[in-house]
Design a protein around this motif. Sequence first.
Motif, PDB file in Angstrom:
ATOM      1  N   TYR A   1       0.813  -1.218   0.000  1.00 54.05           N
ATOM      2  CA  TYR A   1       0.000   0.000   0.000  1.00 54.05           C
ATOM      3  C   TYR A   1       0.855   1.281   0.000  1.00 54.05           C
ATOM      4  O   TYR A   1       1.253   1.755   1.056  1.00 54.05           O
ATOM      5  N   PRO A   2       1.132   1.867  -1.137  1.00 53.10           N
ATOM      6  CA  PRO A   2       0.591   1.509  -2.455  1.00 53.10           C
ATOM      7  C   PRO A   2       1.521   0.602  -3.277  1.00 53.10           C
ATOM      8  O   PRO A   2       1.202   0.252  -4.392  1.00 53.10           O
ATOM      9  N   LEU A   3       2.687   0.262  -2.746  1.00 51.50           N
ATOM     10  CA  LEU A   3       3.634  -0.588  -3.464  1.00 51.50           C
ATOM     11  C   LEU A   3       3.112  -2.017  -3.524  1.00 51.50           C
ATOM     12  O   LEU A   3       2.663  -2.565  -2.521  1.00 51.50           O
ATOM     13  N   LEU A   4       3.187  -2.625  -4.720  1.00 52.14           N
ATOM     14  CA  LEU A   4       2.733  -3.994  -4.920  1.00 52.14           C
ATOM     15  C   LEU A   4       3.887  -4.802  -5.502  1.00 52.14           C
ATOM     16  O   LEU A   4       4.458  -4.431  -6.527  1.00 52.14           O
ATOM     17  N   THR A   5       4.275  -5.904  -4.845  1.00 56.09           N
ATOM     18  CA  THR A   5       5.435  -6.689  -5.257  1.00 56.09           C
ATOM     19  C   THR A   5       5.072  -8.167  -5.345  1.00 56.09           C
ATOM     20  O   THR A   5       4.074  -8.617  -4.788  1.00 56.09           O
TER      21      THR A   5
END
Length: 427
Positions: free
Chosen positions: A346-350
């Motif tokens: 959130y907000p990075l998606l990995t």
Amino acid sequence: MDEKLAQHNALIKSRTKPSSKKKALALFLSFASFPAFAENNTEISDTYTGNYQSYFHDEDDSLQHSLSTTKTDAQHSATRIPSSPVKEGTATVQPSPSVPAALPSEASSTTSAANQTVAANNSDDVSLLRLRQEAPPVHWDSIGRNMEAGGLHGNIGSQIEIDDVRWNNKNKNSGKFKLATIQAFLRHDELPNWYFGFWNAREDSYKGQFSNQDYKGTNTINELFVGHIFETWRGNIGTEVMVGSETATKRWKNRVKVWQDLRLTNKWSIAGYAYGEYQPQGNQPGNGDLEQYIFETEPAIQYRVNPDLGLYLRPYYYYNRQVRENWGDIVEQEWKVTAGFWRNWYPLLTSMYIGFGQDKIENASNANELFYDGRYKFIGGTISYPVFGEVRLYGEFKASFTKETGLWTYTGHSWNPFTVVGVTYNF
């Protein structure tokens, strides 16, 4: 009218105050009536549509399910309080005899909070579906989403792809550079459940390393898509037709594709696609290749550990039969299995994944004539981040280690760094 009201008020004041028993009875009746008021406040009209439905999420069904759950809880218990919301936006409740029933205003605010939770969870929902089979397996949490109905919606973007093949002997190195100048999937509210898309890319093959390459050929790819979405209570199923062309082989190509993105339970979901493609004979002079028949499928199954973490498994199969006038047909078959997990920061998606597979090309009429056989293992990861507004930057890096043999390649071990960098805009 005012005079009558004044007389009525004076009459009430002149009466004797009610007894304690009457006061207790009135208080009990008022408490008993509050659940009914709360139930009436949670009802919505039949025309309410909730959030604007994205390509791959059944938001309305989740919203209606949450509201019906809230209504049922209100009917069965007048002494419950909401606890922290959980997956799918449904609220769990605990009995609390010492707490009186919620007032109508409190019940209304609880329902509003539940609705907001549904919208928030859906906006952060993660889909394993890829819009195109060439797209990297970045697990989007926003695809074609727009909270306002009306007009044109979708996504448009561009990406760079570098597929490098490296050997111990640098003179054997080769690779492919692909620039997707524009790729888009669009839909319009006046054509419900229909979407269309287009893709244009330039593909350059080279010898040597990417930093010091010698280009050997160029291919321009153009594709146009038209599809239809069938909404179900568990998700969406789609059909799609594609027409396109490639300049390297001077061929047209036609494809029929089906895809699906379905929730089986709160924890399990499936996604993926399958398509059949036909390429007629090219008009290039001296071309002995007649036509090609292609089939490809990649289903995916996902287990959501919690709202921020999921595990997935992707089996893949590809078949290509190229008909020739002489020497027998060429048949290529490739399979691979990919296993990995995604994590939403959130907000990075990995995501991270590993896998293994085999790609084999041979003469259909002569099993002893092996053109290529590559057995490989790979490890990779993806990343996706909204840089500003609805503009999202994504990338992927994968390292493959292959044991190769055949008439069309060198015998030995190679490793293959694969890199993707792209940007997309959702509107």
